[in-house]
Design a protein around this motif. Sequence first.
Motif, PDB file in Angstrom:
ATOM      1  N   SER A  90       0.957  -1.352   0.142  1.00 23.59           N
ATOM      2  CA  SER A  90      -0.439  -0.185   0.082  1.00 23.59           C
ATOM      3  C   SER A  90       0.698   1.345  -0.048  1.00 23.59           C
ATOM      4  CB  SER A  90      -1.092   0.569   1.539  1.00 23.59           C
ATOM      5  OG  SER A  90      -0.739   0.940   2.575  1.00 23.59           O
ATOM      6  N   PRO A  91       0.725   2.403  -1.006  1.00 23.15           N
ATOM      7  CA  PRO A  91       1.644   3.320  -0.513  1.00 23.15           C
ATOM      8  C   PRO A  91       1.726   3.850   0.742  1.00 23.15           C
ATOM      9  CG  PRO A  91      -0.498   3.628  -2.368  1.00 23.15           C
ATOM     10  CD  PRO A  91      -0.643   2.101  -1.508  1.00 23.15           C
ATOM     11  N   LEU A  92       0.027   4.141   1.184  1.00 26.53           N
ATOM     12  CA  LEU A  92       0.629   4.678   3.034  1.00 26.53           C
ATOM     13  C   LEU A  92       1.836   3.664   3.673  1.00 26.53           C
ATOM     14  CD1 LEU A  92      -0.051   6.219   5.278  1.00 26.53           C
ATOM     15  CD2 LEU A  92      -1.943   4.584   5.899  1.00 26.53           C
ATOM     16  N   THR A 114      -2.726  -0.221 -11.561  1.00 28.84           N
ATOM     17  CA  THR A 114      -3.084   1.704 -10.709  1.00 28.84           C
ATOM     18  C   THR A 114      -1.770   1.263  -9.986  1.00 28.84           C
ATOM     19  OG1 THR A 114      -3.463   0.045  -8.913  1.00 28.84           O
ATOM     20  CG2 THR A 114      -5.278   0.272  -9.637  1.00 28.84           C
ATOM     21  N   GLN A 123      -1.837   5.672 -10.163  1.00 28.54           N
ATOM     22  CA  GLN A 123      -2.729   7.008  -9.096  1.00 28.54           C
ATOM     23  C   GLN A 123      -1.731   5.964  -8.200  1.00 28.54           C
ATOM     24  OE1 GLN A 123      -3.027   4.196 -11.641  1.00 28.54           O
ATOM     25  NE2 GLN A 123      -5.560   4.663 -12.298  1.00 28.54           N
ATOM     26  N   ASP A 124      -1.164   4.732  -7.169  1.00 28.29           N
ATOM     27  CA  ASP A 124      -0.501   4.552  -6.779  1.00 28.29           C
ATOM     28  C   ASP A 124       0.492   5.837  -6.411  1.00 28.29           C
ATOM     29  OD1 ASP A 124      -2.063   2.876  -5.316  1.00 28.29           O
ATOM     30  OD2 ASP A 124      -0.955   1.061  -6.404  1.00 28.29           O
ATOM     31  N   GLU A 133      -0.832   9.014  -5.118  1.00 31.08           N
ATOM     32  CA  GLU A 133      -1.260   8.890  -4.158  1.00 31.08           C
ATOM     33  C   GLU A 133      -0.679   8.522  -2.915  1.00 31.08           C
ATOM     34  OE1 GLU A 133      -3.312   5.294  -0.555  1.00 31.08           O
ATOM     35  OE2 GLU A 133      -3.448   5.276  -2.805  1.00 31.08           O
ATOM     36  N   ARG A 144       1.444  12.236  -2.266  1.00 33.09           N
ATOM     37  CA  ARG A 144       0.368  12.843  -2.000  1.00 33.09           C
ATOM     38  C   ARG A 144       0.551  13.099  -0.105  1.00 33.09           C
ATOM     39  NH1 ARG A 144      -4.027  11.922  -4.219  1.00 33.09           N
ATOM     40  NH2 ARG A 144      -4.421  10.308  -2.250  1.00 33.09           N
ATOM     41  N   TYR A 145       0.855  11.370   0.172  1.00 31.73           N
ATOM     42  CA  TYR A 145       2.005  11.781   1.845  1.00 31.73           C
ATOM     43  C   TYR A 145       2.343  11.890   2.301  1.00 31.73           C
ATOM     44  CZ  TYR A 145      -2.240   8.225   1.880  1.00 31.73           C
ATOM     45  OH  TYR A 145      -2.536   7.079   1.976  1.00 31.73           O
ATOM     46  N   GLN A 203      -6.770  16.823   4.658  1.00 33.86           N
ATOM     47  CA  GLN A 203      -6.055  15.442   4.319  1.00 33.86           C
ATOM     48  C   GLN A 203      -6.466  14.014   5.950  1.00 33.86           C
ATOM     49  OE1 GLN A 203      -2.828  14.164   1.065  1.00 33.86           O
ATOM     50  NE2 GLN A 203      -2.880  12.704   2.708  1.00 33.86           N
ATOM     51  N   GLN A 210      -2.753  10.099   6.760  1.00 37.24           N
ATOM     52  CA  GLN A 210      -1.925  10.948   6.702  1.00 37.24           C
ATOM     53  C   GLN A 210      -0.433   9.978   7.084  1.00 37.24           C
ATOM     54  OE1 GLN A 210      -1.122  14.873   8.137  1.00 37.24           O
ATOM     55  NE2 GLN A 210      -3.028  15.641   8.501  1.00 37.24           N
TER      56      GLN A 210
END
Length: 338
Positions: free
Chosen positions: A83-85, A129, A132-133, A136, A139-140, A148, A151
């Motif tokens: 996951s990007p997070l 994806t 998009q990943d 994302e 953005r973090y 948002q 975070q």
Amino acid sequence: MVPFSILDLSPIVVGNTAAQALHNTLSLAQHAEQLGYNRYWLAEHHNMPGIASAATSVVIGYVAGGTKTIRVGSGGIMLPNHSPLVIAEQFGTLESLYPGRIDLGLGRAPGSDQPTAYALRRNATGPDTFPQDVVELQRYFQPDDSNQFVQAVPGNGLNIPIWILGSSLFGAQLAAMLGLPYAFASHFAPKDLMYAIHEYRTQFRPSANLDKPYLMVATNVIVADTDAEAQRLFTSVQQQFLYIRRGKARQMQPPVDDLYADWPENEIMATNSIFRYAAVGSPETVQRKLTSFLQQTQADELILSVPIFDHEARKHSLTLTAQIRDAIAAQQAEAVTL
């Protein structure tokens, strides 16, 4: 001077352990730092008996903690596996511990077979994806935004360079669209190199991250005191790819005197097409090859894979390559003066 960097997969050689491979990785990174290499990147691969860098973020922390100045990063993190997070938090942590030294290179391949990719991330969406990943993930790393809800801590507000890695036109186009630096994997996928370079440079859009294209190109470099010895060392990675081609990946094998004695010529020829841009030989031979490669690609930076069985021979190859780098720089400076 065109910077030279190192790409490492922490090779596990036959008869050795992953622990020793990781200790060798740190030793090689420290040697590269002393020789003035620019970056030291680790690659994510899974379910591979000859590669110890699967937990890439952990290995990056180990190398960064054992060095002082060299940039350390991923070449790359295979984003479909994560996951990007999670990646934002991992690299936010690394940047917090080793500020100004961490790079985040991203790839869209799984770095493994499909069953392994499923085992890594049960709800994986695959490479479709990836754009998009990446957005994302970017953005973090932006400054704290109260709008948002989710975070990355650590992560937000940190200036961590993101690279797009690729072996096809897709990565080149994405890096150009997002205005990010681009690294092409011509050390194992040379076919589309020149097409990808053209796509990246002609379609590049300046961004807040980068005002003009920055291209790094990967190639295999094996240098020894003589051409014959370098060619012998080269047989270890040739065997590695031959086994992968047969679906039988294994630990890195020792070099052999005559590869053709053990493998069919047609398999060797097919595998060696992968190594079209490899620079293998004595310092004189490799200097000619790398000079030609730089002229052909006009790369802003080279990142070198050094797939050698013996650790001391690997360090010696880096030493000789650093001398080649300096000689090429001197030639370029002389040409500018003239």
